[in-house]
Design an enzyme around this catalytic site. Structure first.
Site, PDB file in Angstrom:
ATOM      1  CB  ALA A   1     -25.698 -43.078 -27.591  1.00 19.68           C
TER       2      ALA A   1
ATOM      3  CB  SER B   1     -25.581 -39.839 -33.894  1.00 18.50           C
ATOM      4  OG  SER B   1     -26.640 -38.998 -34.339  1.00 18.50           O
TER       5      SER B   1
ATOM      6  N   GLY C   1     -16.055 -37.628 -30.207  1.00 23.53           N
ATOM      7  CA  GLY C   1     -17.000 -36.543 -29.971  1.00 23.53           C
ATOM      8  C   GLY C   1     -16.989 -36.128 -28.510  1.00 23.53           C
TER       9      GLY C   1
ATOM     10  CG  ASN D   1     -22.968 -51.000 -41.090  1.00 22.87           C
ATOM     11  OD1 ASN D   1     -23.489 -52.019 -41.579  1.00 22.87           O
ATOM     12  ND2 ASN D   1     -22.819 -49.880 -41.772  1.00 22.87           N
TER      13      ASN D   1
ATOM     14  NE  ARG E   1     -24.734 -30.313 -28.282  1.00 21.31           N
ATOM     15  CZ  ARG E   1     -24.279 -31.564 -28.306  1.00 21.31           C
ATOM     16  NH1 ARG E   1     -25.048 -32.540 -27.908  1.00 21.31           N
ATOM     17  NH2 ARG E   1     -23.071 -31.845 -28.747  1.00 21.31           N
TER      18      ARG E   1
ATOM     19  CB  THR F   1     -20.086 -33.573 -35.319  1.00 23.36           C
ATOM     20  OG1 THR F   1     -20.229 -34.843 -34.664  1.00 23.36           O
ATOM     21  CG2 THR F   1     -21.100 -33.480 -36.434  1.00 23.36           C
ATOM     22  N   GLY F   2     -16.884 -34.536 -34.573  1.00 23.97           N
ATOM     23  CA  GLY F   2     -15.880 -34.642 -33.513  1.00 23.97           C
ATOM     24  C   GLY F   2     -14.498 -34.344 -34.070  1.00 23.97           C
TER      25      GLY F   2
ATOM     26  CE  LYS G   1     -29.019 -40.584 -31.641  1.00 24.61           C
ATOM     27  NZ  LYS G   1     -27.817 -41.341 -31.285  1.00 24.61           N
TER      28      LYS G   1
ATOM     29  CE1 TYR H   1     -29.207 -36.987 -32.418  1.00 22.32           C
ATOM     30  CE2 TYR H   1     -30.903 -35.954 -31.081  1.00 22.32           C
ATOM     31  CZ  TYR H   1     -29.696 -36.627 -31.185  1.00 22.32           C
ATOM     32  OH  TYR H   1     -28.989 -36.941 -30.044  1.00 22.32           O
TER      33      TYR H   1
END
Ligand code: NAD
Length: 319
Positions: A123, A84, A19, A108, A194, A44-45, A158, A154
Site C-alpha cells: 500500500a 503504517s 485500521g 518483513n 484528515r 493507530t488501528g 513509502k 511518511y
C-alpha cells in the site's frame, strides 16, 4: 473487471488489517471466500474495526509489530502490506515508527510473501508525488518530495518501501505497488486530522470547521469501497504496478467543508487556520492505467460516499 476479484485467493494476510482501509479489505476478502489473517499492533488501528467479523471462522487476528520479523500460522497466497500510520497526526506523533514500518515492516512482510510464494501488495500512497509539479499525477511522474520536511517520515518511508518492493520483484517475488489517493469512509477516526473525518466531527458537534489556508487547495476523495475494489482488481490482475487507485474528481477543501455543513444540516461556521508545512496544493490521480488494464474506476459519488460516512459517524461516539 473479473466478476469476483477476491475469489482466487485462498488465504490472505493483511498487515494493518485493524485500521481504516485494512479492515474494509479484510471484510471484502472474507466476503469473497478467502481466509484472512490480520496482523496489527493497534498503534493507530483498533480491534473494534474488525469486531464485525471477529467470529467469522475464516478470520484470525494476530497482535504483532511488523517492524520485527513475524510469522503466521498459515500458508498465505496473498500478503497485503497495509500497516503504517497514515494520517499526518499519527505519523508526526510516531515519526520513527512510521519510517521503520515502511522500511523494516516492508522488508518483513516481503520476506513472508517470498517464503510462502505469495503475491505481495504494497500500500503506497499519492504522497510519493509530494507537492506535485505535474497535474494530474500519472505513475511515470517521479514526485517532488522534501526529504527533510515534517511529512518526509511518511513520504520517504513509502518511497523506500516502493524501492524495496521493486528490488524484491527483480529477485523473483510476485509484487504489486498500489498508490492510493485520499480515501474516506466509515471507521475513520474523528481526530485523525484528515479533512473528511475532521469536518464531519466538527459539523456534527456544531463546532466551526477548520479549513487550512484559504481552502483553495484541492484533494480527490475516493470512497473506501471503490479503493478496496481497485486494490483487489490490481492484485488479481498480476501486474507489478505502480498503479494509481483514486478518484479523479477534485474538490477544494473550502467546498468540501461547505458541502459537509449542508449534508449534516449543521449550523457550523468555517474558521480558517494556518496551512501545514509542505501541504500539497493539488492532488489528483490520473487513473488511465487502472481504467485500461483493470477496467476499474470509482463508482460511488462524493455525495453518496459522504452521506454514508456521515451516517456512520452519527452512530459513533467520536473520540
Ligand atoms: P490506519 O492508521 O487506519 O491503519 C493503519 C494500520 O496499521 C493500523 O491498524 C495500525 O495499528 C497498523 N500498524 C501501524 N504500524 C504497525 C506496525 N509497525 N505493525 C503492525 N501494525 C501496524 O490507516 P489507513 O488510512 O487505513 O491506511 C492504511 C494503509 O493505506 C497505510 O499503509 C497507508 O499508508 C495507506 N494509504 C491510505 C490512504 C488513505 O487515504 N486512507 C491513502 C494512501 C495510502
Amino acid at each position: 473487471m473479473a466478476t469476483s476479484p477476491t475469489a482466487r485467493w485462498e488465504h490472505a494476510v493483511v498487515t494493518g488489517g485493524s485500521g481504516f482501509v485494512g479492515s474494509h479489505l479484510c471484510a471484502a476478502l472474507l466476503a469473497g471466500g478467502a481466509k484472512v489473517t490480520c496482523v496489527d499492533d493497534f498503534s493507530t488501528g483498533t480491534p473494534a474495526n474488525v469486531a464485525g467479523f471477529r467470529d467469522h471462522p475464516g478470520f484470525r487476528l494476530v497482535e504483532a509489530d511488523v517492524r520485527e520479523p513475524f510469522t503466521v500460522d498459515a500458508d498465505p497466497d496473498l500478503v497485503l502490506h497495509f500497516a503504517s500510520p497514515a494520517s499526518p497526526v499519527d505519523y508526526l506523533r510516531l515519526p520513527v515508527h512510521t519510517l521503520e514500518t515502511g522500511s523494516l515492516g516492508t522488508r518483513n512482510a516481503l520476506a513472508l510473501a517470498h517464503a510462502c510464494g505469495a503475491r505481495f501488495v504494497l500500500a503506497s500512497t499519492s504522497e510519493v508525488y509530494g507537492d506535485p509539479e505535474e497535474h494530474p499525477q500519472n505513475e511515470r511522474y517521479w514526485g517532488h518530495v522534501n526529504p527533510i520536511g515534517p511529512r518526509s517520515v511518511y513520504d520517504e518511508a513509502k518511497r523506500f518501501g516502493e524501492a524495496l518492493t521493486t528490488a524484491a520483484h527483480s529477485r523473483g517475488t510476485d509484487t504489486l505497488i498500489v498508490r492510493l489517493f485520499n480515501t474516506y469512509g466509515p471507521r475513520m477516526r474523528g481526530h485523525d486530522g484528515r479533512a473528511v473525518p475532521t469536518f464531519i466531527r466538527q459539523a456534527l458537534a456544531g463546532e466551526p470547521l477548520t479549513v487550512a489556508g484559504d481552502g483553495r487547495q484541492t484533494r480527490s476523495l475516493c470512497y473506501v469501497d471503490d479503493t478496496v475494489r481497485g486494490v483487489l482488481a490490481a492484485a488479481a490482475h498480476g501486474m507489478p504496478g505502480p498503479v494509481n487507485i483514486g478518484n479523479p474528481s477534485e474538490i477544494s477543501m473550502l467546498d468540501l467543508a461547505r458541502w459537509i455543513v449542508e449534508l449534516t444540516g449543521s449550523a457550523s461556521t468555517i474558521r480558517f487556520i494556518e496551512r501545514p508545512v509542505d501541504d500539497p496544493a493539488v492532488r489528483c490521480p490520473d487513473i488511465t492505467l487502472a481504467r485500461d488494464k483493470l477496467e476499474w474506476q470509482p463508482v460511488v459519488t462524493a455525495e453518496e460516499g459522504l452521506r454514508r460516512t456521515i451516517e456512520w459517524f452519527r452512530t459513533q461516539q467520536t473520540e
